[in-house]
Structure formats: structure tokens, C-alpha cells
Design a protein around this motif. Structure first.
Motif, PDB file in Angstrom:
ATOM      1  N   SER A 161      18.430   1.403  -8.410  1.00  0.00           N
ATOM      2  CA  SER A 161      18.077   2.471  -7.140  1.00  0.00           C
ATOM      3  C   SER A 161      17.121   2.670  -7.323  1.00  0.00           C
ATOM      4  N   LEU A 162      15.793   2.576  -6.901  1.00  0.00           N
ATOM      5  CA  LEU A 162      14.246   2.757  -6.344  1.00  0.00           C
ATOM      6  C   LEU A 162      13.932   4.033  -5.662  1.00  0.00           C
ATOM      7  N   ARG A 163      12.675   5.222  -5.269  1.00  0.00           N
ATOM      8  CA  ARG A 163      12.784   5.246  -4.155  1.00  0.00           C
ATOM      9  C   ARG A 163      11.381   5.289  -4.983  1.00  0.00           C
ATOM     10  N   TYR A 164      10.614   5.845  -3.928  1.00  0.00           N
ATOM     11  CA  TYR A 164       9.185   5.859  -4.693  1.00  0.00           C
ATOM     12  C   TYR A 164       8.106   6.247  -2.887  1.00  0.00           C
ATOM     13  N   ARG A 165       7.281   6.946  -3.348  1.00  0.00           N
ATOM     14  CA  ARG A 165       6.623   6.925  -1.383  1.00  0.00           C
ATOM     15  C   ARG A 165       5.766   6.506  -0.937  1.00  0.00           C
ATOM     16  N   SER A 166       4.808   5.130  -2.219  1.00  0.00           N
ATOM     17  CA  SER A 166       4.034   4.640  -1.541  1.00  0.00           C
ATOM     18  C   SER A 166       4.683   2.412  -1.560  1.00  0.00           C
ATOM     19  N   PRO A 167       4.563   1.973  -0.639  1.00  0.00           N
ATOM     20  CA  PRO A 167       5.360   0.717  -0.833  1.00  0.00           C
ATOM     21  C   PRO A 167       4.663  -0.217  -2.517  1.00  0.00           C
ATOM     22  N   VAL A 168       5.081   0.173  -3.387  1.00  0.00           N
ATOM     23  CA  VAL A 168       4.699  -0.242  -5.131  1.00  0.00           C
ATOM     24  C   VAL A 168       4.959  -1.755  -5.048  1.00  0.00           C
ATOM     25  N   HIS A 169       5.956  -2.583  -4.039  1.00  0.00           N
ATOM     26  CA  HIS A 169       6.067  -3.666  -4.639  1.00  0.00           C
ATOM     27  C   HIS A 169       4.758  -5.175  -3.661  1.00  0.00           C
ATOM     28  N   ARG A 170       3.921  -3.925  -2.453  1.00  0.00           N
ATOM     29  CA  ARG A 170       3.392  -4.875  -1.762  1.00  0.00           C
ATOM     30  C   ARG A 170       1.691  -4.478  -2.847  1.00  0.00           C
ATOM     31  N   ILE A 171       1.692  -3.505  -3.341  1.00  0.00           N
ATOM     32  CA  ILE A 171       0.521  -3.099  -3.477  1.00  0.00           C
ATOM     33  C   ILE A 171      -0.789  -4.045  -4.545  1.00  0.00           C
ATOM     34  N   PRO A 173      -4.786  -6.338  -5.804  1.00  0.00           N
ATOM     35  CA  PRO A 173      -5.645  -5.899  -5.740  1.00  0.00           C
ATOM     36  C   PRO A 173      -6.078  -5.886  -4.066  1.00  0.00           C
ATOM     37  N   ASP A 174      -5.883  -6.628  -3.773  1.00  0.00           N
ATOM     38  CA  ASP A 174      -5.364  -7.013  -1.965  1.00  0.00           C
ATOM     39  C   ASP A 174      -4.977  -5.948  -1.170  1.00  0.00           C
ATOM     40  N   PHE A 175      -3.601  -4.845  -1.750  1.00  0.00           N
ATOM     41  CA  PHE A 175      -3.934  -4.345  -0.520  1.00  0.00           C
ATOM     42  C   PHE A 175      -2.834  -2.784  -1.701  1.00  0.00           C
ATOM     43  N   ARG A 176      -4.084  -1.842  -1.396  1.00  0.00           N
ATOM     44  CA  ARG A 176      -3.976  -0.371  -2.082  1.00  0.00           C
ATOM     45  C   ARG A 176      -4.372   0.480  -1.203  1.00  0.00           C
ATOM     46  N   PRO A 177      -3.252   0.847  -0.544  1.00  0.00           N
ATOM     47  CA  PRO A 177      -2.931   1.915   0.393  1.00  0.00           C
ATOM     48  C   PRO A 177      -3.531   3.455  -0.183  1.00  0.00           C
ATOM     49  N   GLU A 178      -4.410   3.785   0.733  1.00  0.00           N
ATOM     50  CA  GLU A 178      -4.913   5.333   0.667  1.00  0.00           C
ATOM     51  C   GLU A 178      -4.320   6.414   0.538  1.00  0.00           C
ATOM     52  N   GLU A 179      -3.595   6.582   1.459  1.00  0.00           N
ATOM     53  CA  GLU A 179      -2.074   6.795   1.261  1.00  0.00           C
ATOM     54  C   GLU A 179      -1.310   6.720   1.854  1.00  0.00           C
ATOM     55  N   PRO A 180       0.107   7.780   1.403  1.00  0.00           N
ATOM     56  CA  PRO A 180       1.542   6.715   1.396  1.00  0.00           C
ATOM     57  C   PRO A 180       1.981   7.090   2.637  1.00  0.00           C
ATOM     58  N   PRO A 181       3.098   5.907   3.695  1.00  0.00           N
ATOM     59  CA  PRO A 181       3.489   6.168   4.770  1.00  0.00           C
ATOM     60  C   PRO A 181       4.145   7.460   4.960  1.00  0.00           C
ATOM     61  N   GLY A 182       4.979   7.121   5.833  1.00  0.00           N
ATOM     62  CA  GLY A 182       5.468   8.402   6.519  1.00  0.00           C
ATOM     63  C   GLY A 182       6.893   8.596   5.599  1.00  0.00           C
ATOM     64  N   ALA A 183       7.424   7.018   5.610  1.00  0.00           N
ATOM     65  CA  ALA A 183       8.968   6.608   5.506  1.00  0.00           C
ATOM     66  C   ALA A 183       8.520   6.577   4.017  1.00  0.00           C
ATOM     67  N   PRO A 184      10.231   6.891   3.266  1.00  0.00           N
ATOM     68  CA  PRO A 184      10.179   6.233   1.894  1.00  0.00           C
ATOM     69  C   PRO A 184      10.104   4.554   1.609  1.00  0.00           C
ATOM     70  N   THR A 185       9.869   3.896   0.439  1.00  0.00           N
ATOM     71  CA  THR A 185      10.116   2.446  -0.195  1.00  0.00           C
ATOM     72  C   THR A 185      11.457   3.228  -0.650  1.00  0.00           C
ATOM     73  N   CYS A 186      12.677   2.131  -0.292  1.00  0.00           N
ATOM     74  CA  CYS A 186      13.785   2.103  -0.941  1.00  0.00           C
ATOM     75  C   CYS A 186      13.450   0.706  -1.474  1.00  0.00           C
ATOM     76  N   PHE A 199      14.220  -7.798  -7.145  1.00  0.00           N
ATOM     77  CA  PHE A 199      13.849  -6.824  -6.605  1.00  0.00           C
ATOM     78  C   PHE A 199      14.160  -7.106  -4.885  1.00  0.00           C
ATOM     79  N   LEU A 200      14.300  -5.975  -4.311  1.00  0.00           N
ATOM     80  CA  LEU A 200      14.801  -6.388  -2.800  1.00  0.00           C
ATOM     81  C   LEU A 200      14.986  -4.969  -1.689  1.00  0.00           C
ATOM     82  N   GLU A 201      13.838  -4.638  -1.026  1.00  0.00           N
ATOM     83  CA  GLU A 201      13.572  -3.668  -0.468  1.00  0.00           C
ATOM     84  C   GLU A 201      14.599  -3.286   0.857  1.00  0.00           C
TER      85      GLU A 201
END
Length: 261
Positions: A161-171, A173-186, A199-201
Motif C-alpha cells: 500500500s502506497l500513499r502519495y500527495r501527487s497522482p504519480v501513476h498518471r504523471i 511527459p503529457d501530465f506534469r501537475p504543478e501542485e498536488p491535489p487536495g486529496a492524497p493518492t492511494c 497497480f490499483l488506485e
């Protein structure tokens, strides 16, 4: 045949000083001058070998991170790691872990770094580490057909089980979030019985269920009622029914191996 004058072998202390001067120069030629007696052509060959070997290893271990950063930023990151980090292990296969330690503890926050840098690197490392992990789920006692609500679910040792501030599984070259979303990514990263890594979100309820399975094993329905109480759900049995579907899906993916026999 005896050696004379300049042909005499260097004393161990002097040799060590020469080696340390050479390695410091190869790590960071801008800040450390080369040892005397080594011509520029030789220094250049050594520098390229050291940097290119490290560059190739990290690029193959962190391919998404490599593609997401531009070429200059990636090469500067590798060069900074080579110059600034002192490894705690001499084993070459563990360089990826040293790179994670550098990003998490040694590099610090830099304005040029994207905010997701250390988390994306950790996510990529987790996939590789899980693929090469030694644990064998076949040796874990579990009834694969057991009732997951009345029986005690068995979590696979190859499900992390992993928990991140950013949606790492979607990052990428075409998706580079500048700020983490409000909810964590599990996420749960797992290796199934065919040795395929997936992997499973997951939502926070599923993340808590997996946590309880490992820390406080109990029948599935009991775990789900406990979660219902924690979140103050007005209808605990609805949580149990919803959780039954989650448990079935986790078993199908080999995240849950079955129930304790």
C-alpha cells in the motif's frame, strides 16, 4: 629487478590520496581539480565512463521520470546526485535506493524541481523492487476459496500500500501537475501469482482495510464494521456489503490470497 627514483611504488597513504583526488574530480570536476599526472584526454574518458554508467542505470530504473524531465534537467539531476551524494552501500544494484535517499533527504527543495519529483521516483522504484522481491506467496497458509467476510483475509506479502500527495501513476511527459491535489493518492502495487506487477488506485476505505488486515487480522466483516465506526457511517451493513465486493476484487488480483485456514 629493483625500482629506482620515480619508479618506486607510491606508499599506501599517498596512493589513497591520489585515488580520493581522482574520484572527487570524477564526481564533480568543476569543484575538484584533477590529481597531477593525469592528462586531460584520460580525465575526459574517465568522466564520461562514470557519468554515462550512472546515467544509463538511473534512466533504465526511472524511465517515466527520465521522459518527464527535459534532457538538461535530467542530466543536471544525475550530475548533482553524483557530486553531492555519498552512498551508504557499495552494491551497484542498490544505486536506485541511494537515489531515492538523495531525493528525499539530501537534495532539499529546489525551485527548478517539480513538486512530484521524489514521489514519482519512489513509485517507479516500488514497481521494480516488487518485481525482484524474494517473498513467495505460495508459502503463505491461506484457503483461496475461503469466505472473506466470515473468515480472516490473508494479505499477500507482495501487495504494498502506497500513499502519495501527487497522482504519480498518471504523471508523464503529457501530465506534469504543478501542485498536488487536495486529496492524497492511494495505490496498491502488487505482484500476482504469474509474477506480473500491477497497480490499483484505491480509496481510503480500501487502504484502511488493507492496513487492518496486516496489523490486526480479523474476519472481513468485523474489519469492515470497524471501518464503518471509524468513519461514522450511518449504515454499517452497507459498508460490509460494499467491502465484500472490494475483497472479492482484491482476491482476484492476488492482493488477498484467501483466508486463514
Amino acid at each position: 629487478m629493483s625500482r629506482r627514483g620515480g619508479d618506486e611504488p607510491a606508499p599506501p597513504a599517498a596512493l589513497r590520496e591520489q585515488q580520493e583526488a581522482l574520484t572527487a574530480h570524477l564526481r564533480d570536476p568543476d569543484r575538484h581539480p584533477p590529481p597531477p599526472g593525469l592528462d586531460e584526454r584520460g580525465r575526459s574518458v574517465y568522466r564520461r565512463l562514470v557519468f554515462n554508467n550512472l546515467h544509463g542505470l538511473l534512466a533504465s530504473t526511472f524511465p517515466v521520470l527520465r521522459r518527464t524531465l527535459d534532457e538538461e534537467a535530467w542530466r543536471e539531476l544525475v550530475a548533482d546526485f553524483l557530486a553531492d551524494h555519498r552512498a551508504a552501500t557499495p552494491y551497484f544494484p542498490r544505486v536506485a535506493e541511494e537515489f531515492l535517499a538523495y531525493l528525499a533527504e539530501g537534495r532539499g527543495e529546489r525551485p527548478e524541481d517539480p513538486p512530484f519529483l521524489p514521489e514519482l521516483a519512489h513509485y517507479e522504484w516500488a514497481e521494480l523492487a516488487l518485481y525482484t522481491a524474494d517473498e513467495d506467496p505460495s508459502g503463505v497458509p491461506a484457503d483461496p476459496d475461503g469466505d472473506l467476510l466470515t473468515g480472516t483475509p490473508v494479505r499477500s506479502p507482495l501487495a504494498w500500500s502506497l500513499r502519495y500527495r501527487s497522482p504519480v501513476h498518471r504523471i508523464g511527459p503529457d501530465f506534469r501537475p504543478e501542485e498536488p491535489p487536495g486529496a492524497p493518492t492511494c495505490l496498491v502495487v502488487y505482484r500476482d501469482r504469474a509474477d506480473a506487477v500491477g497497480f490499483l488506485e484505491i480509496n481510503p476505505v480500501t487502504a484502511r482495510l488493507l492496513e487492518l488486515m496486516e496489523q490486526e487480522p480479523a474476519p472481513g466483516a468485523e474489519l469492515l464494521r470497524r471501518i464503518a465506526a471509524e468513519i461514522a457511517h450511518p449504515d454499517p451493513e452497507r459498508v460490509v456489503a460494499f467491502g465484500a465486493d472490494i475483497l472479492a476484487d482484491l482476491r482476484q488480483r492476488d492482493v488477498v490470497l484467501g483466508t486463514f485456514p
